[in-house]
Write a protein that holds these residues in place. Sequence first.
Motif, PDB file in Angstrom:
ATOM      1  N   LEU A 237       0.848  -1.188   0.000  1.00  0.00           N
ATOM      2  CA  LEU A 237       0.000   0.000   0.000  1.00  0.00           C
ATOM      3  C   LEU A 237       0.884   1.238   0.000  1.00  0.00           C
ATOM      4  CD1 LEU A 237      -2.827   1.338   0.327  1.00  0.00           C
ATOM      5  CD2 LEU A 237      -2.437   1.250   2.806  1.00  0.00           C
ATOM      6  N   ASP A 238       0.641   2.132  -0.955  1.00  0.00           N
ATOM      7  CA  ASP A 238       1.405   3.374  -1.018  1.00  0.00           C
ATOM      8  C   ASP A 238       0.962   4.320   0.089  1.00  0.00           C
ATOM      9  OD1 ASP A 238       2.939   3.169  -3.706  1.00  0.00           O
ATOM     10  OD2 ASP A 238       0.887   2.554  -4.191  1.00  0.00           O
ATOM     11  N   LEU A 239       1.932   4.922   0.766  1.00  0.00           N
ATOM     12  CA  LEU A 239       1.650   5.865   1.834  1.00  0.00           C
ATOM     13  C   LEU A 239       1.679   7.288   1.284  1.00  0.00           C
ATOM     14  CD1 LEU A 239       3.857   4.336   4.684  1.00  0.00           C
ATOM     15  CD2 LEU A 239       1.386   4.061   4.328  1.00  0.00           C
ATOM     16  N   PRO A 240       0.880   8.194   1.853  1.00  0.00           N
ATOM     17  CA  PRO A 240       0.891   9.578   1.367  1.00  0.00           C
ATOM     18  C   PRO A 240       2.236  10.249   1.646  1.00  0.00           C
ATOM     19  CG  PRO A 240      -0.419   9.382   3.381  1.00  0.00           C
ATOM     20  CD  PRO A 240      -0.104   7.986   2.947  1.00  0.00           C
ATOM     21  N   LEU A 241       2.658  11.114   0.729  1.00  0.00           N
ATOM     22  CA  LEU A 241       3.888  11.865   0.917  1.00  0.00           C
ATOM     23  C   LEU A 241       3.657  13.038   1.852  1.00  0.00           C
ATOM     24  CD1 LEU A 241       5.053  11.989  -2.818  1.00  0.00           C
ATOM     25  CD2 LEU A 241       6.064  10.619  -0.986  1.00  0.00           C
ATOM     26  N   PRO A 242       4.679  13.477   2.565  1.00  0.00           N
ATOM     27  CA  PRO A 242       4.535  14.666   3.414  1.00  0.00           C
ATOM     28  C   PRO A 242       4.122  15.882   2.578  1.00  0.00           C
ATOM     29  CG  PRO A 242       6.581  13.516   3.901  1.00  0.00           C
ATOM     30  CD  PRO A 242       6.024  12.887   2.673  1.00  0.00           C
ATOM     31  N   ASP A 243       3.527  16.866   3.236  1.00  0.00           N
ATOM     32  CA  ASP A 243       3.089  18.073   2.539  1.00  0.00           C
ATOM     33  C   ASP A 243       4.256  18.713   1.786  1.00  0.00           C
ATOM     34  OD1 ASP A 243       0.584  17.720   3.551  1.00  0.00           O
ATOM     35  OD2 ASP A 243       0.800  19.181   5.184  1.00  0.00           O
ATOM     36  N   GLY A 244       4.031  18.984   0.524  1.00  0.00           N
ATOM     37  CA  GLY A 244       5.018  19.706  -0.263  1.00  0.00           C
ATOM     38  C   GLY A 244       5.965  18.837  -1.069  1.00  0.00           C
ATOM     39  N   THR A 245       6.115  17.553  -0.713  1.00  0.00           N
ATOM     40  CA  THR A 245       7.093  16.715  -1.406  1.00  0.00           C
ATOM     41  C   THR A 245       6.723  16.509  -2.876  1.00  0.00           C
ATOM     42  OG1 THR A 245       7.696  15.569   0.631  1.00  0.00           O
ATOM     43  CG2 THR A 245       8.240  14.470  -1.431  1.00  0.00           C
ATOM     44  N   ALA A 246       5.464  16.179  -3.128  1.00  0.00           N
ATOM     45  CA  ALA A 246       5.031  16.006  -4.513  1.00  0.00           C
ATOM     46  C   ALA A 246       5.173  17.309  -5.289  1.00  0.00           C
ATOM     47  CB  ALA A 246       3.591  15.503  -4.558  1.00  0.00           C
ATOM     48  N   SER A 247       4.836  18.429  -4.658  1.00  0.00           N
ATOM     49  CA  SER A 247       4.966  19.730  -5.319  1.00  0.00           C
ATOM     50  C   SER A 247       6.417  20.013  -5.685  1.00  0.00           C
ATOM     51  CB  SER A 247       4.431  20.840  -4.408  1.00  0.00           C
ATOM     52  OG  SER A 247       3.048  20.673  -4.158  1.00  0.00           O
ATOM     53  N   PHE A 248       7.332  19.660  -4.789  1.00  0.00           N
ATOM     54  CA  PHE A 248       8.758  19.859  -5.052  1.00  0.00           C
ATOM     55  C   PHE A 248       9.197  19.054  -6.269  1.00  0.00           C
ATOM     56  CE2 PHE A 248      13.068  18.169  -4.550  1.00  0.00           C
ATOM     57  CZ  PHE A 248      13.808  19.346  -4.495  1.00  0.00           C
ATOM     58  N   LEU A 249       8.852  17.770  -6.302  1.00  0.00           N
ATOM     59  CA  LEU A 249       9.278  16.896  -7.387  1.00  0.00           C
ATOM     60  C   LEU A 249       8.668  17.312  -8.725  1.00  0.00           C
ATOM     61  CD1 LEU A 249       9.026  13.481  -5.517  1.00  0.00           C
ATOM     62  CD2 LEU A 249      11.128  14.664  -6.184  1.00  0.00           C
ATOM     63  N   ILE A 250       7.391  17.642  -8.705  1.00  0.00           N
ATOM     64  CA  ILE A 250       6.724  18.019  -9.953  1.00  0.00           C
ATOM     65  C   ILE A 250       7.247  19.354 -10.460  1.00  0.00           C
ATOM     66  CG2 ILE A 250       4.501  18.729 -10.922  1.00  0.00           C
ATOM     67  CD1 ILE A 250       3.217  16.531  -9.200  1.00  0.00           C
ATOM     68  N   ARG A 251       7.489  20.310  -9.543  1.00  0.00           N
ATOM     69  CA  ARG A 251       7.996  21.612  -9.968  1.00  0.00           C
ATOM     70  C   ARG A 251       9.397  21.478 -10.584  1.00  0.00           C
ATOM     71  NH1 ARG A 251       6.109  25.542 -12.345  1.00  0.00           N
ATOM     72  NH2 ARG A 251       7.871  26.854 -12.852  1.00  0.00           N
ATOM     73  N   LEU A 252      10.220  20.639  -9.981  1.00  0.00           N
ATOM     74  CA  LEU A 252      11.565  20.418 -10.504  1.00  0.00           C
ATOM     75  C   LEU A 252      11.502  19.829 -11.915  1.00  0.00           C
ATOM     76  CD1 LEU A 252      14.573  20.599  -9.670  1.00  0.00           C
ATOM     77  CD2 LEU A 252      14.382  18.239  -8.855  1.00  0.00           C
ATOM     78  N   THR A 253      10.602  18.885 -12.112  1.00  0.00           N
ATOM     79  CA  THR A 253      10.433  18.264 -13.424  1.00  0.00           C
ATOM     80  C   THR A 253       9.861  19.254 -14.423  1.00  0.00           C
ATOM     81  OG1 THR A 253       9.994  16.174 -12.278  1.00  0.00           O
ATOM     82  CG2 THR A 253       9.469  16.268 -14.609  1.00  0.00           C
ATOM     83  N   THR A 254       8.931  20.082 -13.979  1.00  0.00           N
ATOM     84  CA  THR A 254       8.319  21.074 -14.867  1.00  0.00           C
ATOM     85  C   THR A 254       9.345  22.088 -15.356  1.00  0.00           C
ATOM     86  OG1 THR A 254       6.188  20.834 -13.729  1.00  0.00           O
ATOM     87  CG2 THR A 254       6.509  22.816 -15.048  1.00  0.00           C
TER      88      THR A 254
END
Length: 347
Positions: A237-254
């Motif tokens: 089961l995938d666990l939720p990422l801490p606040d902001g982690t997904a935003s950091f990764l996606i922004r870097l990729t963008t």
Amino acid sequence: MISEQRQEVLVGLITTVLPRVDAINFIDGLRGSGTWVAIVPSTQVTYLNEIQAVVRKANAENWERPLVDALVTKFPARIELATLLREIDRSIVPPTCANAVDEVLLGAGRPFVNRSSLRAHLVEMMSARGSIVLLIDGAAKTGKSYSFYLINHVAPTKGFEAHKFSVMTCQKPAELAAEILDRIGAPTDLPLIGNESAERWAEKLATIVYNKLKNGPPRILVFDDFPVTQLPDGSVLDLPLPDGTASFLIRLTTYADQELNDGLRIVFTRFRVPLPVDLEDVALRDEAQIFTREHMIDAVMQVAGARHWSVSKAAIENKVDEFHLTPNRTLNDGFRFVRDLLRQLGG
């Protein structure tokens, strides 16, 4: 080739024992006059970055051992160098084909079987104006994380430096940002969160990291080991990422995508956060799968042919068929079997 960790040790050692002027003379004396200028990009702004470029070049062109040998002669008391020499000798594996992308036997004799789609994606990613992001998925125990070994093998031959980051270890955006900056030898004094959302702050961190990355050599950042938990039935089961982690990764990729940066590629393994539409449209996708009987036979025969071993395909087929007589073989079982069979054939 030596591992990223050992490369960092070598970079740290050289920057400690050799002032910049001495390092230039040392490399030019080892490889010929003008070598330093030819290797070190004019965009490098720190001595640490310059030595990273030199070590990366030595690793890609397989002159890391003469480099370490020369350092041993100059600094015989440094015990770290003996460790490096042992790893280099252990990792030296003569290629089985001319193209690194098609290699089935990686450093330290590690077999890498099948994954034809991953190989094709790496060629596309590392080409000029190649795709920015690759998403690797697959069922449990199919070798998703194992993909890094091939990425790390191919990257230096295409002028890239590969770095792998465990999101389980560095779950928060500031932890990931600091780890990336530390790996590339950049200052890690990041600002603290202010009166803003975690997502907005994480995007600011991504901006800082990207600005450091874009001034350096071409790199592939591999984000793996996203947090999961295993359920009683064995499923994951995938666990939720801490606040902001997904935003950091996606922004870097963008950033990498919007600026068409030839020097940055992003790989995600089992990343469950939806990408923005503009990234989804250009993302490459790879599905890791357990290799088959035919894949194992082809890989062993490729090595046998390159090594000029006197062995028939029928004999290899019999060995592989014997292996598959036992039910419920895992991916690790298959890798160990191929590795051990190659060792037997090689004497």
